[in-house]
Design an enzyme around this catalytic site. Structure first.
Site, PDB file in Angstrom:
ATOM      1  CE  LYS A  80      -3.803   1.574   2.760  1.00 24.50           C
ATOM      2  NZ  LYS A  80      -4.874   1.705   3.786  1.00 24.50           N
ATOM      3  CB  SER A 155      -8.097   3.139   3.032  1.00 21.39           C
ATOM      4  OG  SER A 155      -7.245   2.941   4.094  1.00 21.39           O
ATOM      5  CB  SER A 179      -8.109   0.158   6.219  1.00 23.99           C
ATOM      6  OG  SER A 179      -9.420   1.959   5.964  1.00 23.99           O
TER       7      SER A 179
END
Length: 442
Positions: A80, A155, A179
């Site tokens: 990420k 996310s 997330s």
């Protein structure tokens, strides 16, 4: 070039160890597959090809010499884009951080590299990781593997997409309120949220440091266990012989079961039936501490998030997606007295929760109460966006508020996950239970 995209990280690791797969060929295959994907630029913020091939070459040398560093030595993963990568931009899905290039790797990336994992690249995410939907008009909104019209979950949106679409064997995300687990559930993956401070967050762009955690998104529970060990620099959990016989599970009633969409409800109910058939003993009960803690969320999350980001936000608010900007700014109205009172109350509720769930091996609930909403409606209707985002994160946030590890597994219905909440710092126990549950749900 051979297609290894359907294999789990553990399977790839075993094949490397057996001399059946060359790590350099493996990394090159995933890089080529990513470059050729029509949605590549919506999924990866940037590839780290030079680093990946260099790390893969080192893994190849170790494998030939019989000195592999661990079961995932030579296996590529995506990261990420809120994990610092030395000399490579880390922008956390925000125009506020455009051009930000850290000098050193995040601690967990250092550990993963030492374990032999290969860094494929950085994945898109919700802006500053502050949304469970995965919608990001500022940088990119990754696709959902099940439906191109809906959001991917966030996310860790791009992280999930890399695994679901065969562009990485596994991915590393972060979880502050859901997330890791939301995108994993909405893209039919395994997602592990670790206990707060189990894994280092040094070098991870912060959102709410009191809740930020590191976690993998994978195809299997075995992969999640191996990645946890690599990220921490420890031995992986022993999953052999895992069974549901005699396991006690608690279905969390109350808010967690309210306002469920049809598919998440059906997936959860079917999963519970299969767990019971496999030998689990299942009770249903409301735990008041969970519902009470959810009522404190706005007071606990937004003031800290705004406190961390206020200077950068107010210097250039026009660079932000308005719903994200408004969510950050909502923290400005919380008084210090209310914030302190809420934290004192949460600590009491955590003790109440621990006492209430002590007889059980895990608490279970639907990972997300709703199916992924349509992207266009979220963009067109700000009120709908706010409602959908809060509802999406409702169930997962219980794990963050109670400071426990959490594991989401696919139920067999698209974009419908079942979540297991464990006990603080007992990820290995939760993963053993998850492996047994995975077999029952297969």
């Amino acid at each position: 070039m051979q297609d290894w995209s359907g294999m789990s990280a553990a399977e790839l690791g075993r094949a490397i160890g057996a001399g059946e797969i060359d790590p350099v060929e493996l990394a090159a295959a995933f890089l080529d597959r990513a470059r050729a994907h029509p949605e590549m630029n919506r999924i990866y913020a940037r590839l780290t090809a030079e680093r990946a091939l260099a790390e893969a070459e080192a893994a190849r040398i170790r494998a030939k010499a019989g000195h592999r560093r661990g079961p995932l030595d030579g296996v590529p993963v995506s990261w990420k884009d809120n994990y610092d990568t030395a000399g490579v931009a880390t922008e956390a899905g925000s125009a506020l951080l455009k051009g930000r290039v850290p000098e050193r790797d995040a601690d967990v990336l250092v550990n993963a590299t030492q374990a032999g994992l290969v860094c494929l690249g950085k994945t898109h995410l919700s802006e500053l990781a502050f949304s469970g939907l995965g919608l990001n008009p500022v940088t990119a909104t990754p696709p959902n593997v099940n439906d191109p019209k809906v959001v991917p979950g966030g996310s860790s949106s791009g992280a999930a997409a890399t695994v679901a679409m065969g562009l990485a064997p596994a991915a590393i995300g972060s979880d502050t309120g859901g997330s890791v687990r939301i995108p994993a559930a909405w893209q039919d993956l395994v997602g592990l949220k670790t206990t707060l401070r189990r894994l280092s967050c040094r070098g991870v762009v912060p959102l709410v440091e009191s809740f930020d955690t590191v976690g993998p998104l994978t195809k299997t529970v075995e992969d999640a266990a191996l990645l946890l060990a690599a990220l921490e620099g420890c031995r992986p959990a022993d999953l052999s012989g895992a069974t549901l016989e005699g396991v006690r599970l608690l279905v969390l009633e109350g808010k967690a079961l309210e306002d469920l969409d049809e598919v998440p409800r059906a997936g959860f109910e079917s999963a519970v039936s299969r767990l019971e058939a496999a030998g689990a003993r299942i009770d249903d009960a409301k735990v008041a501490a969970a519902d009470d803690a959810l009522g404190l969320s706005a007071i606990l999350y937004t003031p800290e998030a705004y406190g961390i980001w206020r200077t950068a936000i107010e210097a250039s608010p026009e660079k932000m997606f308005p719903p994200i900007l408004e969510r950050f700014r909502s923290g400005a109205g919380v008084t210090a007295a209310d914030f302190v009172t809420a934290w004192r109350r949460l600590r009491e509720l955590r003790a109440d929760w621990a006492k209430a769930v002590a007889p059980y091996d895990a608490v279970i609930l639907p990972t997300a109460p709703i199916a992924p909403p349509e992207t266009e409606r979220l963009l067109a209707d700000s009120d709908f966006y706010v409602r959908a985002n809060l509802l999406t994160l409702r169930n997962t946030r219980v794990g963050n508020l109670m400071e426990v590890p959490a594991l989401t597994l696919p139920t067999g219905l698209p974009s419908a996950g079942i979540m297991f909440l464990g006990r603080p710092m007992q990820e290995e126990r939760l993963l053993r239970l998850g492996a047994a549950a995975e077999a029952a749900l297969a």
